[in-house]
Write an enzyme that holds these catalytic residues in place. Structure first.
Site, short mmCIF file in Angstrom:
data_model
loop_
_atom_site.label_atom_id
_atom_site.label_comp_id
_atom_site.label_asym_id
_atom_site.label_seq_id
_atom_site.Cartn_x
_atom_site.Cartn_y
_atom_site.Cartn_z
N ASP A 8 9.73 35.77 66.52
CA ASP A 8 9.06 34.48 66.57
C ASP A 8 9.27 33.96 67.99
O ASP A 8 9.90 34.64 68.82
CB ASP A 8 9.63 33.53 65.51
CG ASP A 8 8.64 32.43 65.13
OD1 ASP A 8 7.60 32.30 65.79
OD2 ASP A 8 8.93 31.69 64.16
N GLU A 10 9.90 30.34 68.99
CA GLU A 10 10.63 29.09 69.23
C GLU A 10 12.07 29.35 69.65
O GLU A 10 12.67 28.53 70.36
CB GLU A 10 10.57 28.21 67.98
CG GLU A 10 9.20 27.65 67.67
CD GLU A 10 8.27 28.61 66.93
OE1 GLU A 10 8.65 29.80 66.75
OE2 GLU A 10 7.17 28.20 66.54
N HIS A 60 4.59 35.01 65.80
CA HIS A 60 4.32 33.62 66.16
C HIS A 60 2.82 33.37 66.25
O HIS A 60 2.07 34.21 66.74
CB HIS A 60 4.97 33.32 67.52
CG HIS A 60 4.70 31.94 68.02
ND1 HIS A 60 5.26 30.82 67.44
CD2 HIS A 60 3.90 31.49 69.03
CE1 HIS A 60 4.83 29.74 68.09
NE2 HIS A 60 4.00 30.12 69.05
N HIS A 104 14.03 30.29 64.57
CA HIS A 104 14.32 28.85 64.64
C HIS A 104 14.78 28.35 63.27
O HIS A 104 14.57 29.01 62.25
CB HIS A 104 13.08 28.08 65.09
CG HIS A 104 11.88 28.34 64.22
ND1 HIS A 104 11.68 27.68 63.03
CD2 HIS A 104 10.86 29.23 64.35
CE1 HIS A 104 10.57 28.14 62.48
NE2 HIS A 104 10.05 29.08 63.23
N HIS A 116 11.05 23.91 62.15
CA HIS A 116 9.93 23.75 61.22
C HIS A 116 10.01 24.89 60.21
O HIS A 116 10.85 25.80 60.35
CB HIS A 116 8.58 23.75 61.94
CG HIS A 116 8.20 25.06 62.55
ND1 HIS A 116 8.75 25.54 63.72
CD2 HIS A 116 7.34 26.02 62.14
CE1 HIS A 116 8.23 26.72 64.00
NE2 HIS A 116 7.38 27.04 63.06
N GLU A 135 11.73 29.95 57.29
CA GLU A 135 11.07 31.25 57.47
C GLU A 135 12.05 32.41 57.39
O GLU A 135 11.72 33.47 56.85
CB GLU A 135 10.42 31.28 58.87
CG GLU A 135 9.12 30.54 58.94
CD GLU A 135 8.80 30.15 60.37
OE1 GLU A 135 8.57 28.95 60.59
OE2 GLU A 135 8.77 31.01 61.25
ZN LIG Z 1 6.72 30.47 65.68
#
Ligand SMILES: [Zn+2]
Length: 273
Positions: A8, A10, A60, A104, A116, A135
């Site tokens: 990802d 972030e 992402h 993240h 998030h 996630e």
């Molecule tokens: Zn992401």
């Protein structure tokens, strides 16, 4: 030994703002390069410790951030979306271990860069069998469905702590210390990539010895509950048959985690409208 590197953006080195991870923004070009370099560091470490096959999955946004022309040629890249397993495309029983790069924390977490849960516009919270997660939990439980453990995570200190808290003692590469949602003390790329390289090598070394957390296997049927930010999002998500609706929360049960994963994705796609 086959490793899936699920990525990802972030939690990549230096990232602290949405601009840096948003295609079309001037800053984004710099950070997709850094993302590619963080991933290359993990590939190097995993290969040196004994991996002989590496699949990288770009998780992402629309899944086309990693620069394929700059990726270590010993890996193959899953890119583009939607793919059958999204952030975890490439997972199956043939994979021996999963490495999370650039992860993240879940939505609502203090001191967590760009926290998030899957969709920063729609999802407030998700529970899998009443476990509040992000996630990382969704992706780890899909790996668990195939009997595969997560063996390493990179990201800020809070993301790494949440992953360890859920999955158990594993190798972590903390590339930044978050002091808010948009502020962190960051390692420079040279230092963080060395850290990721060393951490991936240790993680694969532990996998060889059997010293990694168990695969994260949820009891079946899997209960998925999603709390959306607004009621119209829940209105749309609840159009899926066999869901239950309670205010902004929509839930369903799935026979197993692969179905739960894609049921969740379908709800989020609908909720976006
Ligand atoms: Zn992401």
């Amino acid at each position: 030994m086959k490793i899936l590197i699920a990525t990802d953006m972030e939690g990549i080195t230096g990232v602290t703002t949405w601009d840096q991870v948003t295609p079309g923004h001037a800053e984004y070009a710099r950070f997709r390069q850094l993302m590619t370099q963080d991933v290359n560091a993990a590939i190097r470490g995993a290969m040196e410790a004994g991996a002989d096959e590496i699949i990288v999955t770009d998780g992402h946004w629309n899944g086309s951030n990693i620069l394929v022309e700059e990726l270590d040629p010993r890996a193959r890249l899953n890119t583009g979306s939607p793919s059958p397993f999204s952030m975890m495309q490439g997972i199956d029983e043939s994979v021996d271990g999963v490495i999370f790069i650039g992860y993240h924390a879940r939505n609502g977490t203090p001191n967590a860069i760009l926290d998030h849960t899957w969709s920063s516009k729609t999802v407030a919270n998700i529970w899998l069998n009443d476990i509040l997660t992000g996630e990382y939990g969704l992706n780890a439980s899909l790996a668990g469905h195939f009997g595969v453990p997560v063996i390493m995570v990179s990201g800020d200190q809070t993301a790494c702590a949440q992953v360890v808290d859920l999955l158990g003692d594993m190798e972590t590469a903390v590339v930044k210390q978050a002091t808010g949602r948009f502020a962190a003390e960051c390692l420079t790329p040279e230092v963080s990539q060395e850290l990721i390289y060393m951490t991936a090598a240790r993680a694969v070394g532990r996998l060889v010895k059997g010293d990694v957390p168990d695969p994260f296997v949820l009891d079946t049927p899997v209960r998925v509950a999603v709390e959306f930010f607004t009621s119209d999002m829940a209105d749309r998500a609840a159009r899926i048959p066999f869901t239950q609706r309670e205010e902004t929360r929509v839930s369903f049960s799935a026979q197993e985690m692969a179905l739960a994963y894609n049921g969740f994705r379908a709800m989020v796609m609908l909720a976006l409208g």
